[in-house]
Design an enzyme around this catalytic site. Structure first.
Site, PDB file in Angstrom:
ATOM      1  N   LYS A  11       0.825  -1.213   0.000  1.00 35.35           N
ATOM      2  CA  LYS A  11       0.000   0.000   0.000  1.00 35.35           C
ATOM      3  C   LYS A  11       0.867   1.275   0.000  1.00 35.35           C
ATOM      4  O   LYS A  11       2.074   1.211   0.260  1.00 35.35           O
ATOM      5  CB  LYS A  11      -0.936  -0.039   1.208  1.00 35.35           C
ATOM      6  CG  LYS A  11      -1.970  -1.179   1.122  1.00 35.35           C
ATOM      7  CD  LYS A  11      -2.967  -1.117   2.277  1.00 35.35           C
ATOM      8  CE  LYS A  11      -4.047  -2.164   2.150  1.00 35.35           C
ATOM      9  NZ  LYS A  11      -5.048  -2.061   3.237  1.00 35.35           N
ATOM     10  N   PHE A  59     -15.456   3.910   6.933  1.00 40.51           N
ATOM     11  CA  PHE A  59     -14.085   4.252   6.551  1.00 40.51           C
ATOM     12  C   PHE A  59     -13.871   4.294   5.034  1.00 40.51           C
ATOM     13  O   PHE A  59     -12.765   4.578   4.567  1.00 40.51           O
ATOM     14  CB  PHE A  59     -13.087   3.275   7.190  1.00 40.51           C
ATOM     15  CG  PHE A  59     -13.310   1.813   6.838  1.00 40.51           C
ATOM     16  CD1 PHE A  59     -12.831   1.287   5.651  1.00 40.51           C
ATOM     17  CD2 PHE A  59     -13.981   0.975   7.718  1.00 40.51           C
ATOM     18  CE1 PHE A  59     -13.026  -0.052   5.332  1.00 40.51           C
ATOM     19  CE2 PHE A  59     -14.180  -0.377   7.401  1.00 40.51           C
ATOM     20  CZ  PHE A  59     -13.696  -0.882   6.189  1.00 40.51           C
ATOM     21  N   ARG A  87      -2.691 -14.389   4.665  1.00 32.65           N
ATOM     22  CA  ARG A  87      -3.342 -13.615   5.730  1.00 32.65           C
ATOM     23  C   ARG A  87      -2.582 -13.797   7.056  1.00 32.65           C
ATOM     24  O   ARG A  87      -2.474 -12.855   7.847  1.00 32.65           O
ATOM     25  CB  ARG A  87      -4.813 -14.038   5.894  1.00 32.65           C
ATOM     26  CG  ARG A  87      -5.701 -13.810   4.670  1.00 32.65           C
ATOM     27  CD  ARG A  87      -6.123 -12.393   4.421  1.00 32.65           C
ATOM     28  NE  ARG A  87      -6.784 -11.761   5.531  1.00 32.65           N
ATOM     29  CZ  ARG A  87      -7.478 -10.622   5.426  1.00 32.65           C
ATOM     30  NH1 ARG A  87      -7.590  -9.998   4.243  1.00 32.65           N
ATOM     31  NH2 ARG A  87      -8.027 -10.086   6.459  1.00 32.65           N
ATOM     32  N   THR A  93      -5.850  -6.773  10.541  1.00 32.94           N
ATOM     33  CA  THR A  93      -6.085  -5.476   9.892  1.00 32.94           C
ATOM     34  C   THR A  93      -5.533  -4.321  10.721  1.00 32.94           C
ATOM     35  O   THR A  93      -4.896  -3.407  10.191  1.00 32.94           O
ATOM     36  CB  THR A  93      -7.607  -5.268   9.680  1.00 32.94           C
ATOM     37  OG1 THR A  93      -8.144  -6.431   9.027  1.00 32.94           O
ATOM     38  CG2 THR A  93      -7.887  -4.025   8.868  1.00 32.94           C
ATOM     39  N   ARG A 104       2.186  -6.470   8.972  1.00 32.72           N
ATOM     40  CA  ARG A 104       1.501  -5.285   9.512  1.00 32.72           C
ATOM     41  C   ARG A 104       2.073  -4.876  10.870  1.00 32.72           C
ATOM     42  O   ARG A 104       2.173  -3.674  11.167  1.00 32.72           O
ATOM     43  CB  ARG A 104      -0.004  -5.540   9.569  1.00 32.72           C
ATOM     44  CG  ARG A 104      -0.638  -5.435   8.176  1.00 32.72           C
ATOM     45  CD  ARG A 104      -2.037  -5.936   8.136  1.00 32.72           C
ATOM     46  NE  ARG A 104      -2.740  -5.532   6.907  1.00 32.72           N
ATOM     47  CZ  ARG A 104      -3.910  -6.033   6.534  1.00 32.72           C
ATOM     48  NH1 ARG A 104      -4.514  -6.942   7.278  1.00 32.72           N
ATOM     49  NH2 ARG A 104      -4.490  -5.628   5.417  1.00 32.72           N
ATOM     50  N   ASN A 114      -2.146   0.340   6.628  1.00 27.21           N
ATOM     51  CA  ASN A 114      -1.664  -0.914   7.220  1.00 27.21           C
ATOM     52  C   ASN A 114      -0.777  -1.737   6.281  1.00 27.21           C
ATOM     53  O   ASN A 114      -0.739  -2.957   6.339  1.00 27.21           O
ATOM     54  CB  ASN A 114      -2.835  -1.736   7.781  1.00 27.21           C
ATOM     55  CG  ASN A 114      -3.838  -2.111   6.715  1.00 27.21           C
ATOM     56  OD1 ASN A 114      -3.668  -1.781   5.550  1.00 27.21           O
ATOM     57  ND2 ASN A 114      -4.878  -2.821   7.101  1.00 27.21           N
ATOM     58  N   GLU A 128      -9.504 -10.034  -7.885  1.00 21.43           N
ATOM     59  CA  GLU A 128      -8.556  -8.936  -7.664  1.00 21.43           C
ATOM     60  C   GLU A 128      -7.352  -9.043  -8.600  1.00 21.43           C
ATOM     61  O   GLU A 128      -6.863  -8.032  -9.121  1.00 21.43           O
ATOM     62  CB  GLU A 128      -8.127  -8.921  -6.196  1.00 21.43           C
ATOM     63  CG  GLU A 128      -9.292  -8.544  -5.280  1.00 21.43           C
ATOM     64  CD  GLU A 128      -9.026  -8.739  -3.795  1.00 21.43           C
ATOM     65  OE1 GLU A 128      -9.950  -8.446  -3.001  1.00 21.43           O
ATOM     66  OE2 GLU A 128      -7.914  -9.185  -3.415  1.00 21.43           O
TER      67      GLU A 128
HETATM   68  N1  UDP Z   1      -9.785  -0.131   7.075  1.00 26.47           N
HETATM   69  C1  UDP Z   1      -9.880   1.095   7.727  1.00 26.47           C
HETATM   70  N2  UDP Z   1     -10.594   1.145   8.915  1.00 26.47           N
HETATM   71  C2  UDP Z   1     -11.202   0.050   9.451  1.00 26.47           C
HETATM   72  C3  UDP Z   1     -11.107  -1.175   8.770  1.00 26.47           C
HETATM   73  C4  UDP Z   1     -10.396  -1.235   7.590  1.00 26.47           C
HETATM   74  O1  UDP Z   1      -9.350   2.102   7.275  1.00 26.47           O
HETATM   75  O2  UDP Z   1     -11.831   0.162  10.517  1.00 26.47           O
HETATM   76  C5  UDP Z   1      -9.031  -0.192   5.805  1.00 26.47           C
HETATM   77  C6  UDP Z   1      -7.686  -0.917   5.951  1.00 26.47           C
HETATM   78  O3  UDP Z   1      -6.744  -0.295   5.059  1.00 26.47           O
HETATM   79  C7  UDP Z   1      -8.053  -2.308   5.499  1.00 26.47           C
HETATM   80  C8  UDP Z   1      -9.033  -2.013   4.365  1.00 26.47           C
HETATM   81  O4  UDP Z   1      -9.786  -0.926   4.848  1.00 26.47           O
HETATM   82  O5  UDP Z   1      -6.916  -3.060   5.079  1.00 26.47           O
HETATM   83  C9  UDP Z   1      -9.977  -3.147   4.003  1.00 26.47           C
HETATM   84  O6  UDP Z   1     -10.637  -3.589   5.180  1.00 26.47           O
HETATM   85  P1  UDP Z   1     -10.801  -5.128   5.506  1.00 26.47           P
HETATM   86  O7  UDP Z   1     -11.780  -5.261   6.617  1.00 26.47           O
HETATM   87  O8  UDP Z   1     -11.073  -5.884   4.230  1.00 26.47           O
HETATM   88  O9  UDP Z   1      -9.351  -5.525   6.084  1.00 26.47           O
HETATM   89  P2  UDP Z   1      -8.196  -6.460   5.483  1.00 26.47           P
HETATM   90  O10 UDP Z   1      -8.876  -7.563   4.714  1.00 26.47           O
HETATM   91  O11 UDP Z   1      -7.336  -5.582   4.611  1.00 26.47           O
HETATM   92  O12 UDP Z   1      -7.454  -6.971   6.692  1.00 26.47           O
HETATM   93 MG    MG Z   2     -10.252  -7.452   3.206  1.00 25.03          MG
END
Ligand code: UDP
Ligand code: MG
Length: 140
Positions: A11, A59, A87, A93, A104, A114, A128
Site C-alpha cells: 500500500k 471508513f 493472511r 487489519t 503489519r 496498514n 482482484e
Molecule cells: N480499514 C480502515 N478502517 C477500518 C477497517 C479497515 O481504514 O476500521 C481499511 C484498511 O486499510 C483495510 C481495508 O480498509 O486493510 C480493508 O478492510 P478489511 O476489513 O477488508 O481488512 P483487510 O482484509 O485488509 O485486513
Molecule cells: Mg479485506
C-alpha cells in the site's frame, strides 16, 4: 481444496516509506512465488471500485483517498494454501492487534495505513488479480 493463488498490494504508506523491498523479501522467504508484479497508482475511481464491497462502511471514503494517494505494488502470488497462509503472514487489519513478526506489525502505521493488502478468499484472489493484470501479464 484451498487454492494456490492470492493477490496482494503493497500500500502507499509502505511503498512511500521505502519498505517494499523488505516486504517482498518476507513474502519470498515465507515461500510465496511472485507470478505477476506491477508498480502503479490507482485513481480515486479505481480505488473506489476495488473496495466497492466496503462502500457502506464508515471508513470507505478515507480508504479510497488513501489508496489513491501514492503508488502501490500489485502482485499475484503462488503457494499452497495461498490465501490463508498469506493472511497469516500479513497479520490482523489493525496493527495494534497484529501478531509479532507479521508484515503489519512490522510496517503498518494505523488501521488504515496498514502496509499491505491480502485477498480474503480464493474467489476474491481471482477477481482482484484480474482487476490489475491482463491475461498476457498472467503468463502462467
Ligand atoms: N480499514 C480502515 N478502517 C477500518 C477497517 C479497515 O481504514 O476500521 C481499511 C484498511 O486499510 C483495510 C481495508 O480498509 O486493510 C480493508 O478492510 P478489511 O476489513 O477488508 O481488512 P483487510 O482484509 O485488509 O485486513
Ligand atoms: Mg479485506
Amino acid at each position: 481444496m484451498a487454492g494456490t493463488k492470492t493477490f496482494t498490494m503493497i500500500k502507499p504508506d509502505a511503498f512511500g516509506a521505502g519498505n517494499s523491498g523488505a516486504i517482498i523479501r518476507m513474502i519470498e522467504e515465507a515461500g510465496f512465488e511472485i507470478r505477476a508484479m506491477k508498480l502503479t497508482r490507482m485513481s480515486e475511481k479505481l480505488a473506489g471500485s476495488f473496495y466497492a464491497v466496503h462502500k457502506e462502511r464508515p471508513f470507505y471514503q478515507d480508504l479510497v483517498k488513501y489508496m489513491s494517494s501514492g503508488p502501490i505494488i500489485a502482485m499475484i502470488l503462488e503457494k499452497s494454501n495461498a490465501v490463508e497462509d498469506f493472511r497469516t503472514l500479513i497479520g490482523a487489519t489493525d496493527p495494534a492487534k497484529a501478531a509479532e513478526g507479521t508484515v503489519r506489525k512490522l510496517f503498518a502505521t494505523s488501521i488504515e495505513a496498514n502496509a499491505i493488502h491480502g485477498s480474503d478468499s480464493d474467489e476474491n484472489a481471482d477477481i482482484e488479480g484480474n482487476f490489475f493484470f491482463s491475461q498476457l501479464e498472467r503468463f502462467n
